[in-house]
Write a protein that holds these residues in place. Structure first.
Motif, PDB file in Angstrom:
ATOM      1  N   ASP A 105     -34.788 -14.165  29.067  1.00  0.00           N
ATOM      2  CA  ASP A 105     -33.348 -14.197  28.806  1.00  0.00           C
ATOM      3  C   ASP A 105     -32.624 -12.971  29.340  1.00  0.00           C
ATOM      4  O   ASP A 105     -31.407 -12.842  29.190  1.00  0.00           O
ATOM      5  N   GLY A 106     -33.358 -12.050  29.974  1.00  0.00           N
ATOM      6  CA  GLY A 106     -32.746 -10.865  30.555  1.00  0.00           C
ATOM      7  C   GLY A 106     -32.465  -9.744  29.579  1.00  0.00           C
ATOM      8  O   GLY A 106     -31.966  -8.688  29.982  1.00  0.00           O
ATOM      9  N   GLN A 107     -32.800  -9.910  28.294  1.00  0.00           N
ATOM     10  CA  GLN A 107     -32.460  -8.880  27.313  1.00  0.00           C
ATOM     11  C   GLN A 107     -33.354  -7.654  27.435  1.00  0.00           C
ATOM     12  O   GLN A 107     -32.886  -6.521  27.299  1.00  0.00           O
ATOM     13  N   TYR A 108     -34.654  -7.865  27.700  1.00  0.00           N
ATOM     14  CA  TYR A 108     -35.602  -6.753  27.686  1.00  0.00           C
ATOM     15  C   TYR A 108     -36.070  -6.416  29.098  1.00  0.00           C
ATOM     16  O   TYR A 108     -36.213  -7.289  29.960  1.00  0.00           O
ATOM     17  N   LEU A 109     -36.334  -5.137  29.299  1.00  0.00           N
ATOM     18  CA  LEU A 109     -36.893  -4.635  30.547  1.00  0.00           C
ATOM     19  C   LEU A 109     -38.145  -3.840  30.210  1.00  0.00           C
ATOM     20  O   LEU A 109     -38.103  -2.921  29.381  1.00  0.00           O
ATOM     21  N   ALA A 110     -39.262  -4.208  30.832  1.00  0.00           N
ATOM     22  CA  ALA A 110     -40.516  -3.478  30.643  1.00  0.00           C
ATOM     23  C   ALA A 110     -40.926  -2.874  31.977  1.00  0.00           C
ATOM     24  O   ALA A 110     -40.771  -3.495  33.030  1.00  0.00           O
ATOM     25  N   TYR A 111     -41.444  -1.655  31.951  1.00  0.00           N
ATOM     26  CA  TYR A 111     -41.927  -1.029  33.182  1.00  0.00           C
ATOM     27  C   TYR A 111     -42.999   0.003  32.847  1.00  0.00           C
ATOM     28  O   TYR A 111     -43.111   0.486  31.712  1.00  0.00           O
ATOM     29  N   PHE A 112     -43.796   0.322  33.859  1.00  0.00           N
ATOM     30  CA  PHE A 112     -44.874   1.304  33.735  1.00  0.00           C
ATOM     31  C   PHE A 112     -44.402   2.634  34.314  1.00  0.00           C
ATOM     32  O   PHE A 112     -43.666   2.665  35.299  1.00  0.00           O
ATOM     33  N   TYR A 113     -44.804   3.744  33.691  1.00  0.00           N
ATOM     34  CA  TYR A 113     -44.455   5.052  34.234  1.00  0.00           C
ATOM     35  C   TYR A 113     -45.667   5.971  34.159  1.00  0.00           C
ATOM     36  O   TYR A 113     -46.580   5.779  33.348  1.00  0.00           O
ATOM     37  N   TYR A 114     -45.672   6.966  35.043  1.00  0.00           N
ATOM     38  CA  TYR A 114     -46.714   7.984  34.954  1.00  0.00           C
ATOM     39  C   TYR A 114     -46.184   9.292  35.529  1.00  0.00           C
ATOM     40  O   TYR A 114     -45.230   9.326  36.306  1.00  0.00           O
ATOM     41  N   ARG A 115     -46.834  10.374  35.123  1.00  0.00           N
ATOM     42  CA  ARG A 115     -46.544  11.703  35.647  1.00  0.00           C
ATOM     43  C   ARG A 115     -47.854  12.334  36.096  1.00  0.00           C
ATOM     44  O   ARG A 115     -48.935  11.959  35.629  1.00  0.00           O
ATOM     45  N   GLU A 116     -47.756  13.311  36.993  1.00  0.00           N
ATOM     46  CA  GLU A 116     -48.957  13.953  37.512  1.00  0.00           C
ATOM     47  C   GLU A 116     -49.760  14.642  36.411  1.00  0.00           C
ATOM     48  O   GLU A 116     -50.948  14.895  36.549  1.00  0.00           O
ATOM     49  N   SER A 117     -49.117  14.915  35.283  1.00  0.00           N
ATOM     50  CA  SER A 117     -49.815  15.554  34.170  1.00  0.00           C
ATOM     51  C   SER A 117     -50.660  14.565  33.378  1.00  0.00           C
ATOM     52  O   SER A 117     -51.190  14.912  32.328  1.00  0.00           O
ATOM     53  N   ALA A 118     -50.761  13.305  33.877  1.00  0.00           N
ATOM     54  CA  ALA A 118     -51.548  12.236  33.248  1.00  0.00           C
ATOM     55  C   ALA A 118     -50.804  11.560  32.112  1.00  0.00           C
ATOM     56  O   ALA A 118     -51.347  10.683  31.454  1.00  0.00           O
ATOM     57  N   ASP A 119     -49.556  11.957  31.865  1.00  0.00           N
ATOM     58  CA  ASP A 119     -48.731  11.248  30.902  1.00  0.00           C
ATOM     59  C   ASP A 119     -48.342   9.908  31.514  1.00  0.00           C
ATOM     60  O   ASP A 119     -47.748   9.855  32.589  1.00  0.00           O
ATOM     61  N   LYS A 120     -48.684   8.804  30.861  1.00  0.00           N
ATOM     62  CA  LYS A 120     -48.398   7.489  31.418  1.00  0.00           C
ATOM     63  C   LYS A 120     -48.303   6.473  30.294  1.00  0.00           C
ATOM     64  O   LYS A 120     -48.708   6.729  29.152  1.00  0.00           O
TER      65      LYS A 120
END
Length: 572
Positions: free
Chosen positions: A252-267
């Motif tokens: 329905d377009g309400q939610y957006l999901a995505y993956f993220y990461y940083r070089e510090s291994a935070d993901k």
């Protein structure tokens, strides 16, 4: 009554005279006719000067051919004379020809055809945006666009002029050079640049074309100003620290999901409520690696190193999960188009590193679909759910073959003559007639192999997208459900519309000159063409009203990703 009687008497006298009553004097013969009867009035000749012609119309476009005339529906081949106007309304566009030049009119735009002097053709743009390709001017002739704050003059180029809500003007250039003048100051704007003119002020310094302006150029992507992506209007956006990728919209377009990461291994994965404008706190496991949204329900499938599960998007609660016996390191679980199955890869040990599996979301009817030696990875459903494409390599990291099997595991096709990178999913065209995949090249990890299209009907031969030789071309994206403006494309002489649905094809290209998004459509362009400097996109939202792009700035720990959501023009 007296007036009525008088009228009757007068009528009777006339009748009697006509019947021979009264005097009998013979009337003289009629005089000979010495002149022709007066001709009926004719329309005045059209004004001299340049003329424009309506080439095509999308949605609601009005026009009037001459000054002071009433607005009417714009029609193909309608002529616009000096002082005439064209008005593209909300979510509408038109293409207008002037001799050998073309003008694309953006939504919510009115322009007037003018001629300030005998050698100059001018468009007066009070509000909105136009894209122009100027060709065929003679010696001393000039084409210009005038807004309330600036004048853009050219002799042969491809450029755009846009007014801003604040009353300023933005001029961007794809080819050639444009001279912009305002408040007694002139600047030259070259290809790939834009300049902004504030209200009642001189032009600023030319700068690289912004991402928003690049995306707008999808409305007029080539020399014929063909539309390849009707993303137009002011975008909304969110920012994420680190690199954000693999975005998906809920049905329905309400939610957006995505993956993220940083070089510090935070993901990790992020869930954003687009209606509320806020980030949500998910309840699924923190070590979630990848996700896939259900095709028509607010559910999400996820995987960790040891389990596959499903969760509710609205409250984040876990719905179901299961583990693969004697296996680990699952790949992304992908929903089947009917939402009944999950498709994934799992590492099960020698003699093969991984195989392709399917199962219901609760783990029932777990089925291994591949067998034999090798590394079987990156499976993906066909649009109708009847077939599955995947990659097979002898050893992890080796070049891969492309295999197609039925949903039950029966072989359907195998491509062994062309090799592909083993770390990138193949992508089905919307009608299931083609696959796009990154080729295996001579660069590190098989990069620089170009982008390949694999026709599946009648045993077609794979072919490389022209212009991608030696490039690392990844993450191809077909135009969702085909492209509804094909019938309005102006093609070069001797070319035809491409076969199959899903053109134009977009992809990320990386080479010595940097990266960005490119596009290609057979027949429309000889080779792949640059589109924008976005890091990824376009990603379609299922409701069909928005398209997503990602743009990154900075490096390492200072990297930021902006996710833009652009509105789409609805094309019937």
């Amino acid at each position: 009554m007296k007036r009525q009687w008088v009228m009757v008497i007068a009528l009777l006298a006339t009748l009697l005279a006509g019947c021979g009553g009264g005097a009998t004097t013979t009337a003289p013969p009629p005089a000979e006719r010495t002149a022709e009867a007066t001709a009926p009035p004719t329309e005045p000749p059209p004004p001299e000067g340049p003329r424009a012609t309506i080439v095509d119309v999308v949605n609601e476009v009005d026009a009037h051919a001459l000054p002071e005339e009433t607005w009417i529906d714009a029609q193909v081949d309608m002529t616009i004379y000096l002082g005439g106007e064209v008005w593209a309304k909300e979510a509408s566009t038109a293409r207008v020809g002037l001799e050998e030049s073309l003008v694309r009119v953006a939504p919510n735009t009115i322009f007037t055809l003018a001629q300030p002097d005998p050698d100059t053709v001018q468009l007066n743009l009070e509000d909105g945006q136009v894209w122009v390709n100027v060709e065929g001017l003679g010696p001393g002739e000039t084409f210009q666009v005038e807004t309330p704050t600036a004048v853009a003059s050219v002799r042969g180029t491809r450029f755009s002029v846009r007014t801003t809500p604040e009353g300023g003007t933005v001029i961007s250039v794809r080819e050639g050079t444009v001279v912009v003048s305002a408040a007694g100051t002139e600047v030259e704007v070259k290809a790939g640049e834009e300049v902004e003119v504030p209200p009642e002020g001189p032009p600023g310094q030319p700068r690289p074309m912004s991402l928003q302006e690049q995306i707008r150029w999808g409305m007029a992507a080539d020399g014929n100003l063909n539309t390849v992506l009707p993303a137009f209007g002011e975008p909304s956006w969110i920012t994420q620290t680190g690199y954000a990728s693999h975005p998906q919209c809920s049905p329905d377009g309400q939610y957006l999901a995505y993956f993220y990461y940083r070089e510090s291994a935070d993901k990790g994965y992020v869930l954003y409520d687009r209606e509320a404008g806020s980030f949500l706190e998910p309840l699924w496991p923190e070590d979630t690696w990848w996700m896939d949204l259900h095709p028509y329900e607010n559910l999400i499938a996820y995987n960790t190193g040891f389990e596959i599960g499903t969760a509710n998007l609205e409250d984040g609660s876990i719905v179901s999960y299961f583990m693969l016996p004697d296996g680990s390191l699952y790949g992304t679980p992908y929903w089947s188009p009917d939402g009944e199955w999950l498709l994934f890869q799992g590492e099960i040990g020698a003699p093969s590193r991984s195989h392709v599996f399917k199962a219901h979301p609760d783990g029932s009817e777990l089925t291994q679909l591949t067998s034999g030696e090798g590394d079987f990875t990156h499976p993906v459903w066909s649009p109708d759910g009847n077939s599955i494409a995947y990659l097979r390599s002898e050893q992890p990291g080796d070049s891969a073959e492309l295999w197609v099997i039925s949903a039950d595991g029966d072989p359907q096709a195998v491509i062994t003559d062309t090799h592909f990178v083993p770390w990138m999913y193949p992508v089905w065209s919307p009608d299931g007639s083609m696959l796009a995949a990154a080729g295996y090249g001579e660069g590190e990890y098989g990069t620089e192999g170009g982008l390949w299209v694999i026709p599946l009907d009648d045993g077609g031969t794979p072919w490389m997208v022209p212009g991608t030789e030696g490039l690392t071309a990844v993450n191809p994206v077909w135009y969702t459900d085909g492209w509804p403006m094909w019938d309005l494309w102006i093609l070069p002489p001797g070319t035809e519309l491409p076969e199959g649905e899903g053109w134009p094809l977009f992809f990320e290209a990386r080479g010595e000159d940097g990266g960005g998004l490119w596009w290609y459509a057979p027949g429309l362009t000889e080779s792949a063409a640059f589109y924008s400097s976005a890091a990824w996109g376009p990603i379609w939202c299922p409701e069909g009203e928005n398209v997503l792009f990602g743009y990154t700035e900075g490096t390492e720990e200072e990297r930021l990703t902006t996710i833009y959501s652009f509105p789409l023009i609805s094309v019937p």
